[in-house]
Design an enzyme around this catalytic site. Structure first.
Site, PDB file in Angstrom:
ATOM      1  CD1 TRP A 131       1.846 -19.887   8.408  1.00 42.91           C
ATOM      2  CD2 TRP A 131      -0.280 -20.402   8.834  1.00 42.91           C
ATOM      3  NE1 TRP A 131       1.745 -20.796   9.775  1.00 42.91           N
ATOM      4  CE2 TRP A 131       0.408 -21.143  10.039  1.00 42.91           C
ATOM      5  CE3 TRP A 131      -1.718 -20.755   8.607  1.00 42.91           C
ATOM      6  CZ2 TRP A 131      -0.017 -21.894  10.897  1.00 42.91           C
ATOM      7  CZ3 TRP A 131      -2.148 -21.536   9.675  1.00 42.91           C
ATOM      8  CH2 TRP A 131      -1.447 -22.024  10.683  1.00 42.91           C
ATOM      9  N   GLY A 189      11.465 -19.049  -0.916  1.00 42.19           N
ATOM     10  CA  GLY A 189      10.902 -20.061  -1.454  1.00 42.19           C
ATOM     11  C   GLY A 189      11.805 -21.110  -2.457  1.00 42.19           C
ATOM     12  CD  GLU A 245       5.141 -14.782  -2.213  1.00 39.35           C
ATOM     13  OE1 GLU A 245       4.056 -14.592  -1.550  1.00 39.35           O
ATOM     14  OE2 GLU A 245       5.941 -15.446  -2.074  1.00 39.35           O
TER      15      GLU A 245
HETATM   16  C1  PEP Z   1       8.379 -15.408   2.468  1.00 42.82           C
HETATM   17  O1  PEP Z   1       7.505 -15.444   1.895  1.00 42.82           O
HETATM   18  O2  PEP Z   1       8.135 -14.346   3.465  1.00 42.82           O
HETATM   19  C2  PEP Z   1       9.658 -16.130   2.864  1.00 42.82           C
HETATM   20  C3  PEP Z   1      10.412 -16.077   3.594  1.00 42.82           C
HETATM   21  O3  PEP Z   1       9.377 -17.544   2.206  1.00 42.82           O
HETATM   22  P1  PEP Z   1      10.103 -18.891   2.372  1.00 42.82           P
HETATM   23  O4  PEP Z   1      10.765 -19.009   3.877  1.00 42.82           O
HETATM   24  O5  PEP Z   1       9.377 -19.961   2.168  1.00 42.82           O
HETATM   25  O6  PEP Z   1      11.223 -18.648   1.529  1.00 42.82           O
END
Ligand code: PEP
Length: 249
Positions: free
Chosen positions: A7, A170, A94
């Site tokens: 999340w 993302g 991140e």
């Molecule tokens: C994540 O941040 O682990 C991820 C996979 O994000 P998303 O599915 O939104 O690309």
């Protein structure tokens, strides 16, 4: 198969209703995968209560390597466990990018997770420049060299590797199935080299723009043992659609 929701920094207390909705949606049906939701730390306790009586397990998104101490703002693996978490995401790109986490830090955290009895999901993945330069596999192997503890946990399923190409997180972009297969095979080979036969039981997740529309194709790729899902894990309806897309093996 393991489907894990990340999340990130999304969700006030009301968001826990999504876990209740997910639990209701899963009710009764045989599950094709273990289901993990990793909400912000402030919601772990409520999320654990919301998941009671369901097969959803709750995890954290980071932990400190020490069990306790003068580390203002940090949360230990033991504290996550005490709050009812069963797992923790470590070394997400991140965290590597915005908080300077190195491979050595990720490894120390993974050792802490193991000590506290948590499943460790260690994230690795190349950026776009590295992929374009043909360095994706070697970059990931180097991250594994530095981030994965030297010894396997007592139960090999407690070590999970999440392959998350940074350029796919993302963005709505994903590698093609051949690229995913190549990387997951390389990760499996790396695990076998380090841990021998136990590598077969360790799960390798794909992460990066997994959605209900592409989950079936991605989860059918050889050596893909599940997914780490960001945006599409925030709403129970989307997460349920991904769970329903798990192919029969
Ligand atoms: C994540 O941040 O682990 C991820 C996979 O994000 P998303 O599915 O939104 O690309």
């Amino acid at each position: 198969m393991l489907l894990a929701g990340n999340w990130k920094m999304h969700g006030l207390r009301g968001a826990v209703a999504e876990i209740r909705a997910l639990g209701r949606g899963l009710n009764g049906a045989p599950l094709p995968a273990d289901i993990l939701v990793c909400p912000p730390a402030t919601l772990i306790n409520e999320a654990v209560k919301a998941a009671e009586g369901t097969r959803i397990v709750i995890g954290g998104q980071n932990c400190h390597a020490e069990p306790s101490g003068a580390f203002t703002g940090e949360i230990s693996a033991e504290m996550l466990r005490d709050a009812g978490a069963n797992a923790v995401i470590l070394g997400h790109s991140e965290r590597r990018q915005f908080y300077g986490e190195t491979d050595a830090m990720v490894r120390a955290k993974a050792e802490a997770a193991s000590r506290a009895g948590l499943i460790a999901l260690i994230c690795v993945g190349e950026d776009e420049r590295q992929r374009d330069a043909g360095e994706a596999v070697s970059v990931v192997q180097k991250q594994l060299d530095g981030s994965v503890p030297a010894s396997a946990p007592a139960d090999p399923i407690d070590l999970v590797i999440a392959y998350e190409p940074v350029w796919a997180i993302g963005t709505g972009r994903t590698p093609n199935p051949e690229q995913i297969a190549e990387m997951h095979a390389a990760i499996r080979a790396w695990l076998a080299d380090r841990f021998g036969a136990a590598a077969d039981q360790m799960r390798i997740l794909y992460g990066g723009s997994v959605k209900p529309e592409n989950a079936g194709t991605i989860l059918a790729v050889t050596n893909v043992d599940g997914a780490l899902i960001g945006g599409a894990s925030l709403k129970a309806g989307d997460f349920l659609a991904i769970i329903r897309a798990v192919p029969q093996r």
